[in-house]
Scaffold this motif. Structure first.
Motif, short mmCIF file in Angstrom:
data_model
loop_
_atom_site.label_atom_id
_atom_site.label_comp_id
_atom_site.label_asym_id
_atom_site.label_seq_id
_atom_site.Cartn_x
_atom_site.Cartn_y
_atom_site.Cartn_z
N GLY A 60 43.84 42.55 34.17
CA GLY A 60 45.33 42.20 33.80
C GLY A 60 45.20 40.94 34.94
O GLY A 60 45.87 39.18 34.18
N GLN A 61 45.20 40.86 36.21
CA GLN A 61 45.62 39.33 36.94
C GLN A 61 44.75 38.34 36.84
O GLN A 61 45.49 37.13 36.95
CB GLN A 61 45.45 40.74 37.99
N ILE A 62 43.61 38.85 36.12
CA ILE A 62 42.90 38.11 36.38
C ILE A 62 42.70 37.16 34.96
O ILE A 62 43.09 35.00 34.46
CB ILE A 62 41.03 38.27 36.71
N LEU A 63 42.99 37.23 33.45
CA LEU A 63 43.14 37.14 33.28
C LEU A 63 44.73 36.27 32.79
O LEU A 63 44.73 34.97 32.23
CB LEU A 63 43.96 37.80 31.53
N PHE A 64 46.08 37.17 33.71
CA PHE A 64 47.11 36.10 33.96
C PHE A 64 46.63 34.46 34.48
O PHE A 64 47.76 33.64 34.51
CB PHE A 64 48.37 36.71 34.12
N LEU A 65 45.92 34.95 35.68
CA LEU A 65 45.37 34.11 36.78
C LEU A 65 44.92 33.17 35.77
O LEU A 65 45.36 32.27 36.43
CB LEU A 65 45.08 34.34 37.24
N GLY A 66 44.48 33.13 34.79
CA GLY A 66 42.84 32.07 34.49
C GLY A 66 43.92 31.13 33.89
O GLY A 66 44.10 29.35 33.67
N VAL A 67 44.94 31.97 32.54
CA VAL A 67 46.64 31.16 32.19
C VAL A 67 47.41 29.99 33.61
O VAL A 67 47.35 28.68 33.03
CB VAL A 67 47.59 32.00 31.21
N LEU A 68 47.72 30.30 34.50
CA LEU A 68 48.04 29.89 35.51
C LEU A 68 47.78 28.69 35.90
O LEU A 68 47.59 27.42 36.26
CB LEU A 68 48.78 30.68 36.20
N SER A 69 46.20 29.02 36.29
CA SER A 69 45.42 28.15 36.77
C SER A 69 45.56 26.53 34.99
O SER A 69 45.34 25.62 35.55
CB SER A 69 43.79 28.27 37.03
N VAL A 70 44.56 27.13 34.19
CA VAL A 70 45.51 25.88 33.23
C VAL A 70 46.26 25.40 33.47
O VAL A 70 46.73 24.38 33.29
CB VAL A 70 45.08 27.12 31.75
N LEU A 71 47.59 26.28 33.56
CA LEU A 71 49.21 25.38 33.92
C LEU A 71 48.75 24.72 34.95
O LEU A 71 49.62 22.91 34.25
CB LEU A 71 50.41 26.27 33.99
N ASP A 72 48.59 24.95 36.13
CA ASP A 72 48.33 24.14 37.69
C ASP A 72 47.21 22.78 36.72
O ASP A 72 47.99 21.72 36.74
CB ASP A 72 47.68 24.65 38.12
N TYR A 73 46.54 23.03 36.17
CA TYR A 73 45.43 21.84 35.18
C TYR A 73 46.77 20.75 34.47
O TYR A 73 45.88 19.86 34.83
CB TYR A 73 44.31 22.60 34.23
N THR A 89 44.90 29.58 41.58
CA THR A 89 43.34 29.60 41.16
C THR A 89 42.46 30.32 42.14
O THR A 89 41.79 30.93 41.71
CB THR A 89 42.26 27.60 41.30
N MET A 90 43.70 30.10 43.58
CA MET A 90 42.64 30.69 44.36
C MET A 90 42.91 32.48 44.09
O MET A 90 42.19 33.56 44.59
CB MET A 90 43.49 30.08 45.77
N ILE A 91 44.25 32.82 43.81
CA ILE A 91 44.22 34.17 43.60
C ILE A 91 43.42 35.16 42.66
O ILE A 91 43.14 35.94 42.37
CB ILE A 91 45.68 34.75 43.36
N LEU A 92 43.05 33.97 42.11
CA LEU A 92 42.40 34.43 40.28
C LEU A 92 40.74 34.28 41.17
O LEU A 92 40.34 35.53 40.63
CB LEU A 92 42.32 33.16 39.43
N ALA A 93 40.63 33.61 41.67
CA ALA A 93 39.34 34.25 42.39
C ALA A 93 39.03 35.55 43.07
O ALA A 93 37.95 35.67 43.20
CB ALA A 93 38.96 32.45 43.18
N GLU A 94 40.06 35.21 43.82
CA GLU A 94 40.37 36.70 44.85
C GLU A 94 40.40 37.81 44.17
O GLU A 94 39.69 38.29 44.17
CB GLU A 94 41.84 36.57 45.73
N ASN A 95 41.21 37.43 42.61
CA ASN A 95 40.96 38.84 41.93
C ASN A 95 39.89 39.15 41.19
O ASN A 95 39.36 40.31 40.78
CB ASN A 95 41.91 38.88 40.70
N LEU A 96 38.89 37.98 41.15
CA LEU A 96 37.35 38.01 40.14
C LEU A 96 36.59 38.69 41.37
O LEU A 96 35.38 39.55 41.10
CB LEU A 96 37.27 36.93 40.41
N VAL A 97 36.63 38.70 42.51
CA VAL A 97 35.76 39.53 43.55
C VAL A 97 35.89 40.29 43.99
O VAL A 97 35.25 41.08 43.87
CB VAL A 97 36.29 38.24 44.75
#
Length: 455
Positions: free
Chosen positions: A155-168, A265-273
């Motif tokens: 769940g955290q990965i999915l919403f952080l993915g959304v935030l990464s898109v917003l960053d982009y 993006t960083m927190i997303l990558a951390e959650n993926l790992v």
């Protein structure tokens, strides 16, 4: 195992609300302090005190909800009604904290954060107790906890993915990102909770033959449970260490490294790992025991945190690498802790003659929330005491140095102090199996007496 094995579908349905539960709690440390200090121009130390003080209600609400959910008997079960009641309040309070309208005060933050944490108690505490009671097997309990924490990480990965898109797309402001989090919570929580409540069974409370202790005598049993107390202290220490860093991630990235645009993006990558490493830590736990696996997982966090004070402006690659290595065991710590908690409850069932999972998870919940409060408080008050203030036009080099020491080395010291507590933990696979055999034998005595009374 004195129950049939659980199908993976049941574990999935049970864990599904945690997709959103995890999203609801993550911003309290990662986003809220920086948002209310930077964007809303409130004093950093005051924000930390408001969030920490908002947890005071938990000292009363957690044990109350835990005891009531143990004793409540309805046609829908003991745990499910609380989750159904708490979900709307969680949605409302999350919106008010993450998407405030206009200028706000520390009192506003305190009131709505208090309601957010209370609502989270209503849904999360019974959910954990429900999961601990789904299985009676040492290894399968780890699987149930892994599904819950795994879906939380997803769940955290999915919403952080959304935030990464917003960053982009250029939407890097805290306000925009927190509003998106609030929308995710409000939209996703109702269907996920509905699936869990309708698809997953809830088993009756386990009552044993012989003396059953309650009241003060029962509470003394809780405090005398050495396995419980050792787990409680360990959770408090590890949680505080992790939350100090979570509170300061964005501030370090913004004011030291100089790359706030890569935060999501960083927190997303951390959650993926972290999610990818869950099977590895499950395998380690099956080999050496849950208690020693959680020690190694905590040591892993401390090991890579040692390098944080050497990070400087422009050291993006170094900083992100340390974050990813450190995060490899984060989800596994909470997974293993929940599985150990279920084993500790077995010990109490034998001692007290009744199932008090809600009470135990309530006290554990208090420890975790106290860790959150301490982590946020230390992560805000200590940097402020050494001259670091996010809203200031510029930061003194000495203040940044102390910020990094508090961020990196203080959590290491806290983690190291907790490692010896769990090493020779009294409940391993063999001991847990013996406890379940005692429970099964004494439950049979209750069943026979019920038959005799009916005859």
């Amino acid at each position: 195992m004195d129950r049939p094995p659980l199908h993976h579908k049941i574990m999935l349905y049970y864990a599904s609300p945690h997709l959103t539960h995890a999203v609801a709690t993550l911003p309290v440390a990662l986003f809220v302090p920086a948002f209310y200090a930077d964007d809303m121009a409130l004093p950093l130390a005051g924000v930390g005190v408001a969030i920490a003080a908002s947890r005071a209600l938990d000292m009363v609400s957690d044990p109350l909800i835990g005891i009531l959910s143990d004793r409540l008997k309805t046609r829908w079960g003991r745990r499910k009604p609380w989750i159904a009641i708490g979900t709307p309040l969680l949605m409302l309070s999350a919106w008010m904290v993450f998407a405030p309208a206009g200028k706000v005060s520390l009192l506003y933050l305190f009131v709505w954060a208090s309601l957010l944490f209370f609502a989270f108690t209503l849904v999360d505490l019974p959910h954990k107790a429900w999961g601990a009671e789904l299985s009676t097997d040492y290894t399968e309990r780890t699987n149930v906890a892994a599904w819950r924490e795994g879906l939380g990480a997803l769940g955290q990965i999915l919403f952080l993915g959304v935030l990464s898109v917003l960053d982009y797309l250029g939407y890097v402001e805290n306000r925009d990102q927190l509003r998106v989090i609030a929308i995710i919570i409000v939209v996703s929580l109702p269907p996920l909770v509905t699936v869990a409540l309708s698809k997953v069974p809830e088993f009756p409370s386990e009552e044993l033959a012989g003396e059953r202790l309650g009241g003060w005598a029962g509470l003394r049993l809780v405090l005398r449970n050495q396995a419980f107390m050792r787990t409680l202290i360990t959770l408090l220490l590890l949680g505080t260490a992790v939350l100090i860093q979570a509170t300061l991630h964005r501030l370090v990235l913004t004011h030291v490294v100089g790359r706030p645009d890569i935060f999501a993006t960083m927190i997303l990558a951390e959650n993926l790992v972290s999610l990818a490493m869950v099977p590895v830590w499950m395998s380690i736990a099956n080999r050496i025991g849950k208690h020693r696996a959680i020690i190694l997982a905590a040591f892993w966090i401390g090991l890579w945190s040692v390098g944080f004070p050497w990070v400087d402006r422009g050291d993006t690659a170094l900083y992100v690498t340390l974050i990813l290595l450190r995060g490899a065991s984060l989800a596994s710590i909470f997974m293993l802790a929940n599985s150990i908690a279920a084993d500790v409850v077995d010990h109490d069932i034998v001692a007290s003659g009744r199932q008090r999972t809600g009470l135990f998870f309530a006290v554990w919940g208090i420890a975790i929330k106290l860790a959150v409060a301490l982590g946020v408080l230390l992560g805000t008050a200590l940097p402020a005491a050494f001259g670091f203030e996010p809203s200031a036009p510029a930061q003194a080099p000495e203040a940044k140095k102390w910020l990094l020491v508090i961020y990196g080395w203080l959590p290491c010291l806290i983690i190291v102090s907790g490692l010896p507590i769990m090493w020779n933990f009294p409940i391993d696979r063999i001991r847990q199996r013996a406890l379940r055999e005692q429970i099964a034998a004494r439950r049979a005595g209750v069943f026979k007496s019920d038959i005799g009374g009916a005859a």
